[in-house]
Design an enzyme around this catalytic site. Structure first.
Site, PDB file in Angstrom:
ATOM      1  N   CYS A   1      -5.161  47.318  24.520  1.00 45.69           N
ATOM      2  CA  CYS A   1      -5.839  47.930  23.371  1.00 45.69           C
ATOM      3  C   CYS A   1      -5.097  49.198  22.989  1.00 45.69           C
ATOM      4  O   CYS A   1      -5.042  50.154  23.767  1.00 45.69           O
ATOM      5  CB  CYS A   1      -7.294  48.240  23.694  1.00 45.69           C
ATOM      6  SG  CYS A   1      -8.159  49.108  22.351  1.00 45.69           S
TER       7      CYS A   1
ATOM      8  N   CYS B   1     -10.253  55.720  21.401  1.00 44.67           N
ATOM      9  CA  CYS B   1     -11.513  55.017  21.702  1.00 44.67           C
ATOM     10  C   CYS B   1     -11.521  54.669  23.179  1.00 44.67           C
ATOM     11  O   CYS B   1     -10.607  54.007  23.674  1.00 44.67           O
ATOM     12  CB  CYS B   1     -11.660  53.745  20.858  1.00 44.67           C
ATOM     13  SG  CYS B   1     -13.153  52.796  21.257  1.00 44.67           S
TER      14      CYS B   1
ATOM     15  N   GLN C   1     -27.646  37.152  21.484  1.00 47.02           N
ATOM     16  CA  GLN C   1     -26.714  37.505  22.543  1.00 47.02           C
ATOM     17  C   GLN C   1     -25.322  37.615  21.936  1.00 47.02           C
ATOM     18  O   GLN C   1     -24.856  36.701  21.252  1.00 47.02           O
ATOM     19  CB  GLN C   1     -26.729  36.451  23.647  1.00 47.02           C
ATOM     20  CG  GLN C   1     -28.065  36.283  24.354  1.00 47.02           C
ATOM     21  CD  GLN C   1     -28.368  37.410  25.333  1.00 47.02           C
ATOM     22  OE1 GLN C   1     -27.585  38.347  25.499  1.00 47.02           O
ATOM     23  NE2 GLN C   1     -29.513  37.335  25.989  1.00 47.02           N
TER      24      GLN C   1
ATOM     25  N   PHE D   1     -40.840  37.201  25.071  1.00 50.11           N
ATOM     26  CA  PHE D   1     -39.730  37.932  24.426  1.00 50.11           C
ATOM     27  C   PHE D   1     -38.656  36.913  24.027  1.00 50.11           C
ATOM     28  O   PHE D   1     -37.472  37.103  24.292  1.00 50.11           O
ATOM     29  CB  PHE D   1     -39.130  38.996  25.348  1.00 50.11           C
ATOM     30  CG  PHE D   1     -40.149  39.860  26.049  1.00 50.11           C
ATOM     31  CD1 PHE D   1     -40.736  40.936  25.404  1.00 50.11           C
ATOM     32  CD2 PHE D   1     -40.527  39.590  27.354  1.00 50.11           C
ATOM     33  CE1 PHE D   1     -41.671  41.733  26.050  1.00 50.11           C
ATOM     34  CE2 PHE D   1     -41.455  40.384  28.015  1.00 50.11           C
ATOM     35  CZ  PHE D   1     -42.026  41.456  27.361  1.00 50.11           C
TER      36      PHE D   1
ATOM     37  N   GLU E   1     -42.816  35.993  20.616  1.00 50.21           N
ATOM     38  CA  GLU E   1     -41.895  37.057  20.188  1.00 50.21           C
ATOM     39  C   GLU E   1     -42.596  37.907  19.131  1.00 50.21           C
ATOM     40  O   GLU E   1     -43.365  37.383  18.312  1.00 50.21           O
ATOM     41  CB  GLU E   1     -40.618  36.418  19.631  1.00 50.21           C
ATOM     42  CG  GLU E   1     -39.730  37.307  18.799  1.00 50.21           C
ATOM     43  CD  GLU E   1     -39.139  38.466  19.581  1.00 50.21           C
ATOM     44  OE1 GLU E   1     -39.035  39.565  19.005  1.00 50.21           O
ATOM     45  OE2 GLU E   1     -38.788  38.268  20.762  1.00 50.21           O
TER      46      GLU E   1
ATOM     47  N   CYS F   1     -31.238  42.695  31.164  1.00 47.56           N
ATOM     48  CA  CYS F   1     -30.078  43.429  30.642  1.00 47.56           C
ATOM     49  C   CYS F   1     -30.005  44.823  31.258  1.00 47.56           C
ATOM     50  O   CYS F   1     -29.156  45.625  30.868  1.00 47.56           O
ATOM     51  CB  CYS F   1     -30.132  43.516  29.113  1.00 47.56           C
ATOM     52  SG  CYS F   1     -31.588  44.348  28.459  1.00 47.56           S
TER      53      CYS F   1
END
Length: 414
Positions: A3, A11, A221, A250, A300, A374
């Site tokens: 990168c 960055c 996702q 969820f 949801e 997560c």
């Protein structure tokens, strides 16, 4: 992955980029094993399956770009500590179609004269551009995309609409373009108002074996390869358990529920010797539905996401029901009434299910829980409130390569 932005120091979002892939994954695995060891019955070798990983570059299906600069020369990327914009249109995390769209945008912004928003001066209009890559339509070379312009007010919308051909003529069929209105002078990416500018209402994004239908403010996702492995694993675990009823809380646009649901196939009616003479006579060619083998329900908070899940279920002929509402409240009401599923799937936000809901799960008597997390720290906190459950299988999800962010999927049994 190489990168140029990382090497130049402009960055450093991919904080672990210099760390070799295998070393980084092994460290993340070791950290998870240590964190979750108090909640297992067996040795780690018997519980942990191979991590679900994917490509190191071009994997991210969604770009969230801060817009700086001027209307004549907009910059798409991030803001450095000095408040200057850093151009990340060639960020190697993104697939070629997202880079292509980012290269098309400056001409539109210049022609429509939409000035980037300045946080310091609280002036300007265009705050962010959000781009999601979807499926490749039949006969198209590029994937369809969803492009969302996050604006401070509605004032530039008509100018964008007038010159939108500069963008949409180069997009694949099935692409979606909208404007989102976010008037607050805060670091909030999107607001509640969405204005449709072009294309259909939804973007098709296949993850696993299901074509999900994404609306502008729905969750997806962002690593399709890893997400597909996630859905396959949950589907396999549920099939091993072979439950009669599954709740997916969820559920978003229905990824887990749709992968766990079974088809509701109509079968020809038939008559047989000795049939009950009191039974209702069916007309020739009539069809009947077999009794449900597995009942799947998804819940949801977002009505738009639920509408997408229902559309996907209908498209695939799946036996699944979806409800819009607060997942915790829905769960509490039904378990208080004596109902419970054979398998509960939860995919909560980073805060986890929380102490209260964890206590309800603890007291529910549900035999098996699949928890997609997560945030492993909040998963561990939730498991402390669920001592009746122990992890029987687990997998690391390398959803965000080159970072310290780890996600984890666990199967829990009483």
């Amino acid at each position: 992955m190489r990168c140029a932005h990382y090497e130049a120091g402009t960055c450093r979002s991919c904080t672990l980029l210099p760390v070799p892939f295998g070393t980084r994954v092994d460290r993340a695995q070791a950290d998870l094993e240590e964190l979750l060891a108090p909640f297992t019955r067996d040795a780690a070798a018997r519980i942990w399956r191979a991590p679900i990983t994917g490509p190191e570059a071009g994997f991210r299906n969604k770009a969230k770009m801060v817009v700086t600069g001027t209307a004549d020369a907009p910059v798409f990327g991030i803001v450095d500590p000095a408040g200057n914009g850093v151009d990340l249109r060639d960020c190697p995390l993104y697939p070629p179609v997202i880079m292509k769209v980012l290269d098309l945008l400056p001409a539109l912004i210049k022609r429509a004269q939409v000035s980037p928003y300045s946080i310091a001066r609280r002036r300007g209009e265009l705050k962010y551009v959000l781009i999601t890559a979807g499926d490749v339509p039949a006969g198209a070379g590029d994937p369809a995309v969803m492009v969302r312009f996050v604006l401070r007010t509605e004032k530039p919308v008509e100018r964008l609409r007038e010159h939108l051909h500069l963008l949409v003529e180069s997009l694949a069929p099935g692409s979606v373009v909208t404007a989102n209105i976010q008037p607050e002078p805060k670091a909030i990416i999107e607001g509640p108002t969405e204005i449709h500018l072009a294309g259909p209402d939804t973007l098709s994004v296949t993850q696993g074996r299901i074509r999900l239908l994404l609306r502008p403010q729905s969750f997806l996702q962002t690593n399709t390869t890893v997400a597909s492995g996630l859905y396959r694993q949950v589907s396999n675990w549920v099939d091993e358990i072979d439950p009669g009823e599954v709740w997916d809380l969820f559920c978003g646009v229905g990824g887990f529920a749709l992968h766990c649901a079974q088809p509701a196939e109509p079968r020809p009616a038939c008559t047989a010797p000795g049939a009950d003479p009191g039974a209702r006579t069916l007309e020739p060619g009539a069809i009947v539905l077999e009794p449900r083998r597995r009942r799947v329900t998804g819940v949801e908070i977002s009505p738009a996401a639920i509408e997408s899940a229902k559309q996907s279920a209908a498209e695939y002929g799946l036996d699944a029901d979806f409800y819009a509402g607060d997942a915790a409240a829905w769960f509490r009401e039904r378990t208080a009434a004596g109902r419970r599923p054979d398998v509960l799937i939860v995919n909560p936000p980073r805060r986890g299910v929380g102490r209260e809901m964890a206590a309800w799960i603890q007291d529910s008597g549900i035999p098996d829980v699949v928890y997609s997390s997560c945030n492993p720290a909040t998963l561990a906190r939730d498991l402390e409130a669920m001592p009746a459950y122990r992890i029987t299988a687990a997998r690391l999800l390398d959803m965000f390569p080159h970072t310290r962010h780890a996600e984890v999927l666990v199967r829990l049994s009483r």
